[in-house]
Motif scaffolding. Sequence first.
Motif, PDB file in Angstrom:
ATOM      1  N   PHE B 102       0.839  -1.207   0.000  1.00 14.31           N
ATOM      2  CA  PHE B 102       0.000   0.000   0.000  1.00 14.31           C
ATOM      3  C   PHE B 102       0.874   1.257   0.000  1.00 14.31           C
ATOM      4  O   PHE B 102       0.606   2.211  -0.745  1.00 14.31           O
ATOM      5  N   LEU B 103       1.931   1.223   0.813  1.00 17.43           N
ATOM      6  CA  LEU B 103       2.847   2.375   0.852  1.00 17.43           C
ATOM      7  C   LEU B 103       3.497   2.615  -0.505  1.00 17.43           C
ATOM      8  O   LEU B 103       3.634   3.762  -0.953  1.00 17.43           O
ATOM      9  N   LEU B 106       1.140   4.439  -2.667  1.00 18.21           N
ATOM     10  CA  LEU B 106       1.043   5.868  -2.333  1.00 18.21           C
ATOM     11  C   LEU B 106       2.218   6.634  -2.918  1.00 18.21           C
ATOM     12  O   LEU B 106       2.057   7.751  -3.423  1.00 18.21           O
ATOM     13  N   LYS B 107       3.403   6.013  -2.857  1.00 22.52           N
ATOM     14  CA  LYS B 107       4.594   6.685  -3.399  1.00 22.52           C
ATOM     15  C   LYS B 107       4.497   6.830  -4.904  1.00 22.52           C
ATOM     16  O   LYS B 107       4.844   7.851  -5.475  1.00 22.52           O
ATOM     17  N   ALA B 111      -0.530  10.572  -2.667  1.00 21.38           N
ATOM     18  CA  ALA B 111      -1.208  10.325  -1.392  1.00 21.38           C
ATOM     19  C   ALA B 111      -2.710  10.115  -1.549  1.00 21.38           C
ATOM     20  O   ALA B 111      -3.335   9.443  -0.741  1.00 21.38           O
ATOM     21  N   GLY B 112      -3.276  10.711  -2.563  1.00 19.34           N
ATOM     22  CA  GLY B 112      -4.728  10.616  -2.739  1.00 19.34           C
ATOM     23  C   GLY B 112      -5.164   9.422  -3.565  1.00 19.34           C
ATOM     24  O   GLY B 112      -6.356   9.272  -3.856  1.00 19.34           O
ATOM     25  N   PHE B 113      -4.219   8.589  -3.951  1.00 20.27           N
ATOM     26  CA  PHE B 113      -4.573   7.525  -4.895  1.00 20.27           C
ATOM     27  C   PHE B 113      -4.089   6.145  -4.430  1.00 20.27           C
ATOM     28  O   PHE B 113      -3.641   5.324  -5.214  1.00 20.27           O
ATOM     29  N   GLY B 114      -4.206   5.913  -3.145  1.00 22.87           N
ATOM     30  CA  GLY B 114      -3.885   4.591  -2.611  1.00 22.87           C
ATOM     31  C   GLY B 114      -4.879   3.567  -3.121  1.00 22.87           C
ATOM     32  O   GLY B 114      -6.022   3.892  -3.448  1.00 22.87           O
ATOM     33  N   SER B 115      -4.430   2.325  -3.174  1.00 23.46           N
ATOM     34  CA  SER B 115      -5.305   1.270  -3.680  1.00 23.46           C
ATOM     35  C   SER B 115      -6.254   0.801  -2.576  1.00 23.46           C
ATOM     36  O   SER B 115      -5.804   0.252  -1.562  1.00 23.46           O
TER      37      SER B 115
END
Lengths: 389, 278
Positions: B102-103, B106-107, B111-115
């Motif tokens: 998940f991190l 985000l990278k 930050a607004g588009f995590g799975s």
Amino acid sequence: MPADITSVGAVTGHGLGCEPLLSAVLAGRSAIRPLTRFSAEGLCSTLASEAPSDEVLVAAASRLGQPPARDRATRLLLAAAAEALDGRDLRPSVRRAVVVGTTKGALELAVQGWEAGGVPTEDVLGAPARALALACGARGPVLTVGAACASSAVALGEALALLEDGVCDEVVVGGTEALHPFVYRGFHALKALSPSPAAPFDAGRSGLSLGEGAAVLVLEAPGCARRSPVAVLGGFGASTDGFDQTAPDPTGSGLATACHRALQQAKVGVEAVERYHAHGTGTLLNDRMEAAVHASLFGGRDVPVYGIKGSVGHTLGAAGALDATVCALTLRRGVLPPIANLQRVDPSSPVPAVQGVARPSPGALALVANAGFGGINTALVLRRWEAGR
Amino acid sequence: MTVPVAISAFALWTPGGVGFDEVPLQGAPGPGLAAWPDAPSLAKVHPRARRPHAQATALVQLAHALLSAREAKTGVPPAPPRQELDVLLGTQTGSSAADLDFLDGLKTRGAGFGSPSTFVYTLATAAPAELALAFRLRGALTTVTAGSLSGVAAVARGAARIAAGHCRACLCGGVELGSLGGRRTSGISGHDILALFLLEAAAADAPWPTLQQWEVGFSPAPVSEASRLFHTPESALLALASSIARARTGGAPQQLDGSSPEGHTASWTVAPSPGGVP
């Protein structure tokens, strides 16, 4: 076998201690405010219920005589423990266990390890419980339990089981969760965060607000209590929906099963329940599910519903312990708190919610419900403590 | 109430291979789980599955094989209904693989588009919950962490639940999976392991080994030299499985005690099945 809750301590967005928490909850005040600990720019909410600063937490925990914790979840837990353990006899001769519920524990230590390009070797999940065990001289089992947002309710259930097994005389039970960008961004990804403060059961609700905090309760076998109890934990029940990883079973049958199991363990019928302390996250799916549970359990009987997530946010793994703490304190005071931010009950999930102002309630028996991802359901039965019963 | 607690079946999936009621040979070169060509297809055993993370898939596969074998066995007491099964699994590694996945997202995406589908598995209970989804379980579901004795503690607490009459059967054990692609996500566990033990309430003459004694505790000071130190979760799980495997062949009760670097302690005694090899 029931257990006496003989001490409580809490840290929430309302500050250090149970008294500020209880005052705010009874006044219907919300601690959900613009987030300051990290940026939420570009996310669907910028709100959260933040606990006091690390400096304040460390200062509060210093009377436990332990070195400052390296992560915020442990700092929160130890600050709550400092209140709960204040003035207690912490001799190692007492057979004492520790059970802590949390979803992510000392997550920040793992993230720091990964961001430094390494592999974390920390006991991320177990760090808060171990610190609490060292602080209170525990020699019994020291367990961290995970059950998503019902984690610390399960911790209370496990504590009850340990006392029933006779392996200890006293259990220090905690729940803790720190706000972290990882989790905040995850709930954003799930589209679960509300742009306005969470308003459980409200017609205009639009999701949950995250919070952070911790609660610590001391449980003792009845008759062995070294203090006058705050309340009695009479029973615990759990179940699984087997329905979906995130959405609850809309019929509420899983949570209703957990409630029946808790009542069965407490040896009371559902007709004895006089208040329902809701999980009450403020999401449409949760509120509708709990309305279905209320209808199926009570068959239209006017059992008042309240909850604290409009006031302190959804504290995830700490939620169950904070719910139990507030329930115990309000039972003792004979009062029902209003649901913060609730203006008008959603007619599609009708419940007899406590609205506006706190009101007196002579009721002595409460059901406390929690539910979490993975379809996990739990219920606790709490009873007002009365001398001689 | 004290109900006898039998270990009716167990399964291990380690870097050395997959074993049912026996411990796979150790000493594999890598830390990840061995290939399992005969693993049940997820589509067949869990048709409602969406996109489970790799740990959840592996857990469902091993649990399906274990429960199916137990249910197919004849000449022994009938298997407990799945809806009455509790799940209590120990983990120290938790969901570290999903967390790092998940991190990474985000990278990569911002930050607004995590799975969201990865975030769902960033809970230690997410992989066990996949069992509830796959097999429509209705019992309690919990994870336990107690340092390197997490899996052993889960078995101990599962046994206590059965002995107290709170449940009829419990799928216990340990889940320590710290691999994401070719990377290690946790330094806690040197090798991945899935260890599942099916505990059942059983008559005293049931044809399986029984857990006669179990205890978990905490001692921040070093315990006696006679006590074995389990440096990693997989070493404790393998010791538990080995003691059960020995008890299945008869002989004397298997007694073991040990501690973890974090200060947790455990002891257990497995008595052989009265009728010999089940």
